[in-house]
Design an enzyme around this catalytic site. Structure first.
Site, PDB file in Angstrom:
ATOM      1  N   GLY A  22       7.806   9.494  18.658  1.00 43.34           N
ATOM      2  CA  GLY A  22       7.160   9.829  19.918  1.00 43.34           C
ATOM      3  C   GLY A  22       7.196  11.312  20.221  1.00 43.34           C
ATOM      4  O   GLY A  22       7.410  11.715  21.371  1.00 43.34           O
ATOM      5  N   ASN A  24       4.823  13.684  20.035  1.00 44.58           N
ATOM      6  CA  ASN A  24       3.583  14.407  20.337  1.00 44.58           C
ATOM      7  C   ASN A  24       3.550  14.939  21.768  1.00 44.58           C
ATOM      8  O   ASN A  24       2.721  15.775  22.113  1.00 44.58           O
ATOM      9  CB  ASN A  24       2.358  13.513  20.104  1.00 44.58           C
ATOM     10  CG  ASN A  24       2.367  12.279  20.984  1.00 44.58           C
ATOM     11  OD1 ASN A  24       3.072  11.325  20.671  1.00 44.58           O
ATOM     12  ND2 ASN A  24       1.614  12.278  22.075  1.00 44.58           N
ATOM     13  N   SER A 152      18.732   5.599  29.194  1.00 39.74           N
ATOM     14  CA  SER A 152      18.274   6.015  30.519  1.00 39.74           C
ATOM     15  C   SER A 152      19.291   5.601  31.568  1.00 39.74           C
ATOM     16  O   SER A 152      20.060   4.647  31.356  1.00 39.74           O
ATOM     17  CB  SER A 152      16.924   5.341  30.826  1.00 39.74           C
ATOM     18  OG  SER A 152      16.588   5.432  32.195  1.00 39.74           O
ATOM     19  N   TYR A 178      12.627  -2.996  31.892  1.00 42.15           N
ATOM     20  CA  TYR A 178      12.945  -1.656  31.400  1.00 42.15           C
ATOM     21  C   TYR A 178      14.455  -1.482  31.294  1.00 42.15           C
ATOM     22  O   TYR A 178      14.966  -0.958  30.294  1.00 42.15           O
ATOM     23  CB  TYR A 178      12.363  -0.601  32.333  1.00 42.15           C
ATOM     24  CG  TYR A 178      12.670   0.818  31.914  1.00 42.15           C
ATOM     25  CD1 TYR A 178      12.101   1.361  30.764  1.00 42.15           C
ATOM     26  CD2 TYR A 178      13.546   1.615  32.657  1.00 42.15           C
ATOM     27  CE1 TYR A 178      12.381   2.667  30.364  1.00 42.15           C
ATOM     28  CE2 TYR A 178      13.826   2.917  32.275  1.00 42.15           C
ATOM     29  CZ  TYR A 178      13.247   3.441  31.124  1.00 42.15           C
ATOM     30  OH  TYR A 178      13.541   4.724  30.741  1.00 42.15           O
TER      31      TYR A 178
END
Length: 303
Positions: A22, A24, A152, A178
Site C-alpha cells: 500500500g 502508493n 491502530s 475495523y
C-alpha cells in the site's frame, strides 16, 4: 539517537530490501520514500499499477538515486497474493523488511473480498497473514530481518475477535469490524514473534500505529465527525509514518515491541514504544486466531 526520534535518526539502509504494501499513498508512500532515500531497495507493492508508477516517479524526483521496483499486489485476493509472492520470492531472494501497511478502514457497508471475507478483516489481517507466510523463507535467511505490521488505536475500540462470525455476515458494524482487524494485526505480530523466537530465527516481528494521521483512510470516518475537526487533531502522514519507520530501522528495536506516537492518547507525536490492550496479549486467543487464519488462507507457516 535523539530524544525525539525523527527520520534523521534512521541509519543507512544501503543493501537492504524493503517491501512496503500500500505504498502508493499516505503512510505507505512516506515510509517507502524515506527508506528509499536512506539507500534501501524498496518494492512498492500496490493494487493499482498506474498509481504505483506515479508513486515511484514522485520518490525518484525527490531521491534521483533511489532503488525502486514495482509489484502488483491485491490483498483482497488470495490467488493474487500467491502470484505476487511467487514474483517477490524469485526477484528478491533476500528480504530485509516486510512492512504490512496497506489497509481499509470503516467501510460503510459490508463488502467482501474476492474470497468472501469481510473486507476489513480480509484485507488488513488475512491478506497480510498470507503474504507474510508466503515470503517468510526469504526473510528467515537474513540476519536482522523484520516484519512490521500496522495496527491502530482502533484495536481498543469495542474490539474483539468474533470467532462465531469473523466475516460479519449476521450484523455488520464497521467500527467493530475495523477494531477486530486491527486487534488481529497485533495478535498476529505477538504470536509470530513468539514462534520466531522459539525457532531461534534471525527475523523479528514488530507492530506500529500512526496515531491520528491525515490520510485517505479518513474518508470513511463516521459522518458526525466534521472534516474540520479531525484535520485539526490529525498529524501529517509523514509524521504518522515515523512509528513504522522506527520499528523497521531503529537498531535498538526488539521483537514484539509496538510503536506509536508519544502524545496524549497516542494521537500524535514522536514515535516511542507504547502499550497495547490486555486483550491483545491473550496467548490463547492469539493461537486460535493463528490456526483459523491458516485454515482460511491455506497458508501454513514453517514455524
Amino acid at each position: 539517537m535523539s530524544a525525539n526520534w525523527t527520520a534523521a535518526d534512521i541509519p543507512d539502509q544501503s543493501g537492504r530490501v524493503a517491501i512496503v504494501t500500500g505504498s502508493n499513498s499516505g503512510l505507505g508512500f512516506d515510509t517507502a520514500a524515506v527508506l528509499a532515500g536512506k539507500g534501501a531497495h524498496v518494492v512498492v507493492a500496490v493494487r493499482n499499477l498506474d498509481k504505483g508508477n506515479e508513486a515511484v516517479a514522485r520518490i525518484k524526483k525527490a531521491s534521483p538515486d533511489a532503488q525502486l521496483s514495482l509489484q502488483q499486489l491485491d490483498l483482497t485476493s488470495l490467488e493474487n497474493i500467491r502470484k505476487a509472492a511467487d514474483n517477490l520470492r524469485t526477484n528478491h531472494p533476500r528480504i530485509d523488511l516486510l512492512i504490512n501497511n496497506a489497509g481499509v478502514m470503516y467501510v460503510p457497508t459490508r463488502e467482501a473480498t474476492k474470497d468472501g471475507f469481510e473486507m476489513q478483516f480480509g484485507t488488513n489481517h488475512l491478506g497480510h497473514f498470507a503474504l507474510t507466510g508466503l515470503l517468510l523463507d526469504n526473510l528467515l535467511g537474513v540476519d536482522g530481518s523484520r516484519v512490521v505490521t500496522i495496527s491502530s488505536v482502533g484495536h481498543r475500540i469495542i474490539a474483539a475477535i468474533h470467532f462465531d462470525d469473523l466475516n460479519w455476515e449476521r450484523s455488520y458494524n464497521r467500527v467493530k469490524a475495523y477494531g477486530q482487524s486491527k486487534l488481529a494485526n497485533l495478535m498476529f505480530t505477538y504470536e509470530l514473534q513468539r514462534r520466531l523466537k522459539a525457532k531461534g530465527a534471525p527475523t523479528v516481528a514488530l507492530a506500529a500505529h500512526p496515531g491520528f494521521s491525515d490520510t485517505e483512510l479518513m474518508r470513511h470516518l463516521p459522518g458526525f465527525i466534521p472534516d474540520g475537526l479531525w484535520k485539526i487533531v490529525a498529524q501529517p502522514a509523514e509524521k504518522g509514518a515515523l512509528p513504522t519507520l522506527r520499528a523497521a530501522t531503529d537498531p535498538a528495536a526488539q521483537g514484539g515491541q509496538y510503536y506509536g506516537p508519544d502524545g496524549i492518547g497516542e494521537v500524535k507525536g514522536n514515535p516511542k514504544v507504547v502499550a497495547s490492550s490486555a486483550q491483545s496479549h491473550d496467548e490463547a486467543i492469539q493461537r486460535r486466531l493463528w490456526t483459523v487464519s491458516e485454515e482460511l488462507t491455506g497458508v501454513n507457516y514453517p514455524l
